[in-house]
Design a protein around this motif. Sequence first.
Motif, PDB file in Angstrom:
ATOM      1  N   ARG A   6       0.954  -1.213   0.003  1.00 33.03           N
ATOM      2  CA  ARG A   6      -0.034  -0.025   0.135  1.00 33.03           C
ATOM      3  C   ARG A   6       0.883   1.330   0.055  1.00 33.03           C
ATOM      4  O   ARG A   6       1.438   1.506   1.062  1.00 33.03           O
ATOM      5  CB  ARG A   6      -0.847  -0.099   1.234  1.00 33.03           C
ATOM      6  CG  ARG A   6      -2.217   0.833   1.281  1.00 33.03           C
ATOM      7  CD  ARG A   6      -2.944   0.627   2.469  1.00 33.03           C
ATOM      8  NE  ARG A   6      -4.037   1.408   2.479  1.00 33.03           N
ATOM      9  CZ  ARG A   6      -5.288   1.460   1.930  1.00 33.03           C
ATOM     10  NH1 ARG A   6      -5.506   0.298   1.473  1.00 33.03           N
ATOM     11  NH2 ARG A   6      -6.213   2.177   2.107  1.00 33.03           N
ATOM     12  N   ALA A   7       1.028   1.906  -1.148  1.00 33.36           N
ATOM     13  CA  ALA A   7       1.954   2.896  -1.188  1.00 33.36           C
ATOM     14  C   ALA A   7       1.232   4.421  -0.706  1.00 33.36           C
ATOM     15  O   ALA A   7       2.211   5.071  -0.037  1.00 33.36           O
ATOM     16  CB  ALA A   7       2.193   3.206  -2.845  1.00 33.36           C
ATOM     17  N   SER A   8      -0.032   4.539  -0.697  1.00 33.02           N
ATOM     18  CA  SER A   8      -0.593   5.359  -0.242  1.00 33.02           C
ATOM     19  C   SER A   8      -1.948   5.229   0.227  1.00 33.02           C
ATOM     20  O   SER A   8      -2.694   4.344  -0.493  1.00 33.02           O
ATOM     21  CB  SER A   8      -0.696   6.607  -1.200  1.00 33.02           C
ATOM     22  OG  SER A   8      -1.585   8.029  -1.029  1.00 33.02           O
ATOM     23  N   ASN A   9      -2.547   5.983   0.976  1.00 31.00           N
ATOM     24  CA  ASN A   9      -3.818   5.708   1.437  1.00 31.00           C
ATOM     25  C   ASN A   9      -5.006   6.340   0.494  1.00 31.00           C
ATOM     26  O   ASN A   9      -6.245   6.407   0.571  1.00 31.00           O
ATOM     27  CB  ASN A   9      -4.357   6.146   3.126  1.00 31.00           C
ATOM     28  CG  ASN A   9      -3.442   5.030   3.979  1.00 31.00           C
ATOM     29  OD1 ASN A   9      -3.581   4.018   3.583  1.00 31.00           O
ATOM     30  ND2 ASN A   9      -3.190   5.446   5.104  1.00 31.00           N
ATOM     31  N   CYS A  61      -4.553   5.065  -8.787  1.00 35.12           N
ATOM     32  CA  CYS A  61      -4.664   4.541  -7.294  1.00 35.12           C
ATOM     33  C   CYS A  61      -3.444   4.283  -6.723  1.00 35.12           C
ATOM     34  O   CYS A  61      -2.362   4.009  -7.232  1.00 35.12           O
ATOM     35  CB  CYS A  61      -5.113   2.919  -7.476  1.00 35.12           C
ATOM     36  SG  CYS A  61      -5.127   1.817  -6.178  1.00 35.12           S
ATOM     37  N   GLY A  62      -3.211   4.719  -5.292  1.00 31.94           N
ATOM     38  CA  GLY A  62      -1.845   4.786  -4.842  1.00 31.94           C
ATOM     39  C   GLY A  62      -2.363   3.322  -3.428  1.00 31.94           C
ATOM     40  O   GLY A  62      -1.147   2.966  -3.155  1.00 31.94           O
ATOM     41  N   CYS A  63      -3.356   3.196  -3.277  1.00 38.16           N
ATOM     42  CA  CYS A  63      -3.194   1.982  -2.168  1.00 38.16           C
ATOM     43  C   CYS A  63      -3.258   0.533  -3.020  1.00 38.16           C
ATOM     44  O   CYS A  63      -2.854  -0.482  -2.595  1.00 38.16           O
ATOM     45  CB  CYS A  63      -4.797   1.940  -1.581  1.00 38.16           C
ATOM     46  SG  CYS A  63      -6.130   1.336  -2.773  1.00 38.16           S
ATOM     47  N   GLY A  74     -12.018   4.061  -5.369  1.00 33.28           N
ATOM     48  CA  GLY A  74     -12.633   4.148  -3.827  1.00 33.28           C
ATOM     49  C   GLY A  74     -12.411   3.214  -3.120  1.00 33.28           C
ATOM     50  O   GLY A  74     -12.705   3.210  -1.979  1.00 33.28           O
ATOM     51  N   SER A  75     -11.565   2.171  -3.490  1.00 32.86           N
ATOM     52  CA  SER A  75     -11.309   0.984  -2.582  1.00 32.86           C
ATOM     53  C   SER A  75     -10.439   1.472  -1.491  1.00 32.86           C
ATOM     54  O   SER A  75     -10.425   0.698  -0.673  1.00 32.86           O
ATOM     55  CB  SER A  75     -10.825  -0.129  -3.439  1.00 32.86           C
ATOM     56  OG  SER A  75     -11.597  -0.900  -4.336  1.00 32.86           O
ATOM     57  N   HIS A  76      -9.871   2.590  -1.573  1.00 31.56           N
ATOM     58  CA  HIS A  76      -8.776   2.794  -0.553  1.00 31.56           C
ATOM     59  C   HIS A  76      -9.369   3.172   0.725  1.00 31.56           C
ATOM     60  O   HIS A  76      -8.870   2.949   1.942  1.00 31.56           O
ATOM     61  CB  HIS A  76      -7.877   4.132  -0.969  1.00 31.56           C
ATOM     62  CG  HIS A  76      -8.805   5.219  -1.447  1.00 31.56           C
ATOM     63  ND1 HIS A  76      -9.254   5.612  -2.496  1.00 31.56           N
ATOM     64  CD2 HIS A  76      -9.206   6.296  -0.535  1.00 31.56           C
ATOM     65  CE1 HIS A  76      -9.830   6.699  -2.498  1.00 31.56           C
ATOM     66  NE2 HIS A  76     -10.048   6.958  -1.529  1.00 31.56           N
TER      67      HIS A  76
END
Length: 79
Positions: A6-9, A61-63, A74-76
């Motif tokens: 997970r690189a980012s939330n 996407c970052g997550c 929106g999954s994050h």
Amino acid sequence: MTEPVRASNTPYAVDVEAGKSYWWCACGKSAKQPFCDGAHKDTGITPLKYDATETKKVYFCGCKATAKQPMCDGSHSKG
Ligand code: FES
Ligand code: FES
């Protein structure tokens, strides 16, 4: 194949340019998020190519948990 990190939330907002291609980091290990920097080398994960058809702001996407790679879906915010 290892699980992506997970690189980012939150997603990364990027101004993409029509006609350009971008390599989205799918493994989460790149230091140049949201793009691939080659850090996936031993993960069995490969980057995903995104071809911009329009010049606009998009949300990568970052997550790394999105179901609509490489875009944030929106999954994050779920668990
Ligand atoms: Fe993550 Fe290449 S560094 S896919
Ligand atoms: Fe991954 Fe939004 S940042 S789904």
